[in-house]
Design a protein around this motif. Structure first.
Motif, PDB file in Angstrom:
ATOM      1  N   TYR A  11       7.051  11.072  -4.979  1.00  0.00           N
ATOM      2  CA  TYR A  11       8.420  10.748  -4.550  1.00  0.00           C
ATOM      3  C   TYR A  11       8.537  10.466  -3.059  1.00  0.00           C
ATOM      4  CZ  TYR A  11       8.025  15.658  -3.437  1.00  0.00           C
ATOM      5  OH  TYR A  11       7.569  16.846  -2.948  1.00  0.00           O
ATOM      6  N   MET A  14       6.484   5.291  -1.768  1.00  0.00           N
ATOM      7  CA  MET A  14       6.726   4.431  -2.929  1.00  0.00           C
ATOM      8  C   MET A  14       7.745   5.040  -3.875  1.00  0.00           C
ATOM      9  SD  MET A  14       5.586   1.508  -2.732  1.00  0.00           S
ATOM     10  CE  MET A  14       5.952   1.567  -1.003  1.00  0.00           C
ATOM     11  N   GLU A 102       1.360   2.040  -9.264  1.00  0.00           N
ATOM     12  CA  GLU A 102       1.217   1.486  -7.921  1.00  0.00           C
ATOM     13  C   GLU A 102      -0.200   0.938  -7.712  1.00  0.00           C
ATOM     14  OE1 GLU A 102       2.308   0.294  -5.362  1.00  0.00           O
ATOM     15  OE2 GLU A 102       4.410   0.620  -5.665  1.00  0.00           O
ATOM     16  N   LYS A 103      -0.309   0.051  -6.745  1.00  0.00           N
ATOM     17  CA  LYS A 103      -1.599  -0.541  -6.399  1.00  0.00           C
ATOM     18  C   LYS A 103      -2.332   0.334  -5.395  1.00  0.00           C
ATOM     19  CE  LYS A 103      -1.679  -1.397  -2.579  1.00  0.00           C
ATOM     20  NZ  LYS A 103      -1.496  -0.574  -1.322  1.00  0.00           N
ATOM     21  N   ASN A 131       4.166  -5.780  -5.468  1.00  0.00           N
ATOM     22  CA  ASN A 131       5.546  -6.258  -5.337  1.00  0.00           C
ATOM     23  C   ASN A 131       5.680  -7.559  -4.563  1.00  0.00           C
ATOM     24  OD1 ASN A 131       4.619  -4.134  -3.474  1.00  0.00           O
ATOM     25  ND2 ASN A 131       6.432  -4.680  -2.314  1.00  0.00           N
ATOM     26  N   TRP A 174      -4.470  11.713   3.388  1.00  0.00           N
ATOM     27  CA  TRP A 174      -5.154  11.360   2.135  1.00  0.00           C
ATOM     28  C   TRP A 174      -5.663   9.922   2.129  1.00  0.00           C
ATOM     29  CZ3 TRP A 174      -3.687   7.339  -0.973  1.00  0.00           C
ATOM     30  CH2 TRP A 174      -2.361   6.907  -0.948  1.00  0.00           C
ATOM     31  N   ARG A 175      -4.984   9.042   2.860  1.00  0.00           N
ATOM     32  CA  ARG A 175      -5.410   7.639   2.883  1.00  0.00           C
ATOM     33  C   ARG A 175      -6.759   7.446   3.582  1.00  0.00           C
ATOM     34  NH1 ARG A 175      -1.237   4.124   1.693  1.00  0.00           N
ATOM     35  NH2 ARG A 175       0.838   5.026   1.714  1.00  0.00           N
TER      36      ARG A 175
END
Ligand SMILES: NC(=O)c1ccc[n+]([C@@H]2O[C@H](COP(=O)([O-])OP(=O)(O)OC[C@H]3O[C@@H](n4cnc5c(N)ncnc54)[C@H](O)[C@@H]3O)[C@@H](O)[C@H]2O)c1
Length: 371
Positions: A11, A14, A102-103, A131, A174-175
């Motif tokens: 939440y 995205m 999601e991508k 999108n 995390w990315r």
């Protein structure tokens, strides 16, 4: 009106964009179903309860494993980091839910294959959230190319530049972990450019690539003195060859100082060219060769005959980033009504993932790699 109950997992960024899309789509477009924002799921009870209130979800939950099994849920909307896409999508499809993800689809080609197998063998509708295909100016570019107005396509030039990692004190979120994100700029940004390249030009057959990580360790958490390794690329550069003979390049970076979300593309064909920059997303630059004094012109893609614009405002009244998600869920609802497969879907996600993997291989081998 028939209703479709949505459950959204995750939440934050995205999740906020998708919540807005589900909330708005029926207010602006003729939708075949009323999307009901049934339940939002996260790990932190208090935070997810607040998110439900902020974004307008009827309920909140803390276990996605339980949410995907609920009989009253029709669509599972996955807005989590990449490592959770596979388990959530597989469980959702086993429970016969429509899966909206999601991508990038997954963190590896193998995961993407498992996800495609799961949705296909369970016979459920699936969609991937790239999108940018549904920016009106991009959808218009697609029409112009499909009508042959640019002639034979020679070049695709994709650039996706951000600068949020230039500061070495920015923590290892995390990315920046391979286990959660799969890759860095590659999966996050190049995946968008690859999707647009495939959408507008065609399938990519071969790539050369370079991945680089400029800052190899960062604070494990914000303000921490403990350092943690950065396991993913800060920037990716690649050369690409398309099956139809076109060639191109894609460059993505999180270190392009001053560039915030500079998602630009240019396509050159035998009869003309077009160019698009997300930071001026209502505009499409178009050049059609017409002899002396012909030059690029800028189309403000807000006309009532431009893709998706009939749902919004009178011509010239611009739209924004969030609208692209509304257009995406609109097409998902229509696909559910018609029982067709929307695009991009998990098959596109797998093809995309194979391009990303080939770029990563090429960076290691320092040679051209077949997709
Ligand atoms: N379409 C786009 O343009 C676009 C833009 C940004 C991100 N994304 C993609 O969206 C996905 C999410 O990215 P984001 O930017 O929203 O990340 P984020 O960090 O802002 O949000 C991630 C959410 O996942 C939740 N989450 C993590 N583990 C969970 C678990 N076990 N159970 C339930 N929830 C959990 C977190 O609590 C958080 O709410 C990624 O796949 C990313 O690549 C797409």
């Amino acid at each position: 009106m028939k209703k479709l109950n949505i459950a959204m997992i995750g939440y934050k960024f995205m999740g906020k964009a998708h919540s807005n899309a589900w909330r708005q789509v029926g207010h602006f477009f003729d939708v075949p179903f009323e999307p009901v924002m049934k339940v939002v799921c996260g790990r932190d009870e208090k935070a997810v309860e607040q998110a439900a209130r902020d974004f307008g979800w009827q309920e909140h939950a803390t276990s996605w494993e339980e949410v995907v099994k609920r009989q009253d849920i029709d669509i599972i909307d996955i807005c989590t980091p990449g490592d959770l896409h596979l388990p959530i999508a597989v469980a959702a499809s086993q429970n016969k839910k429509v899966v909206f993800c999601e991508k990038p689809l997954a963190n590896t080609v193998e995961e993407a294959e498992q996800m495609l197998h799961a949705v296909e063998s369970n016979g459920v509708i699936h969609m991937l959230c790239h999108n940018y295909r549904r920016v009106p100016a991009i959808a218009l570019a697609k029409q112009i190319i499909d009508e042959g107005q640019l002639g034979r396509i020679f070049h695709f030039r994709g650039t996706y530049l951000q600068d949020w990692l230039v500061n070495p004190d920015f923590p290892r979120v995390w990315r920046l972990k391979k286990s959660s994100a799969g890759s860095g700029a590659l999966g996050d940004l190049v995946s968008h450019s690859v999707d647009l390249a495939r959408y507008l030009v065609g399938e990519i057959s071969e790539v050369a690539g370079l991945l680089e990580t400029f800052i190899k360790e960062r604070p494990a958490e914000s303000g921490s003195e403990i350092m943690a390794p950065v396991e993913v690329d800060d920037t990716t550069l690649s050369l690409i060859k398309f099956e139809n003979g076109a060639v191109g390049s894609i460059e993505a970076s999180r270190f392009a100082t001053g560039r915030k979300n500079y998602n630009r593309l240019e396509i050159n064909g035998s009869l003309g060219s077009l160019a698009f920059n997300l930071e001026r997303m209502n505009e499409l630059e178009l050049y059609i060769e017409q002899g002396p004094n012909s030059g690029f012109r800028t189309i403000l893609a807000t006309g009532s005959d431009h893709p998706f614009m009939n749902g919004w405002w009178p011509p010239g009244h611009i739209i924004g980033y969030e609208h692209t998600f509304t257009h995406t869920v609109l097409d998902l609802l229509r696909a559910v009504e018609n029982q067709t497969l929307p695009t991009p879907n998990f098959e596109d996600g797998l093809r995309n993932q194979k391009v990303l993997a080939a770029i990563e291989r090429a960076s290691g081998s320092r040679a051209w790699e077949t997709v």
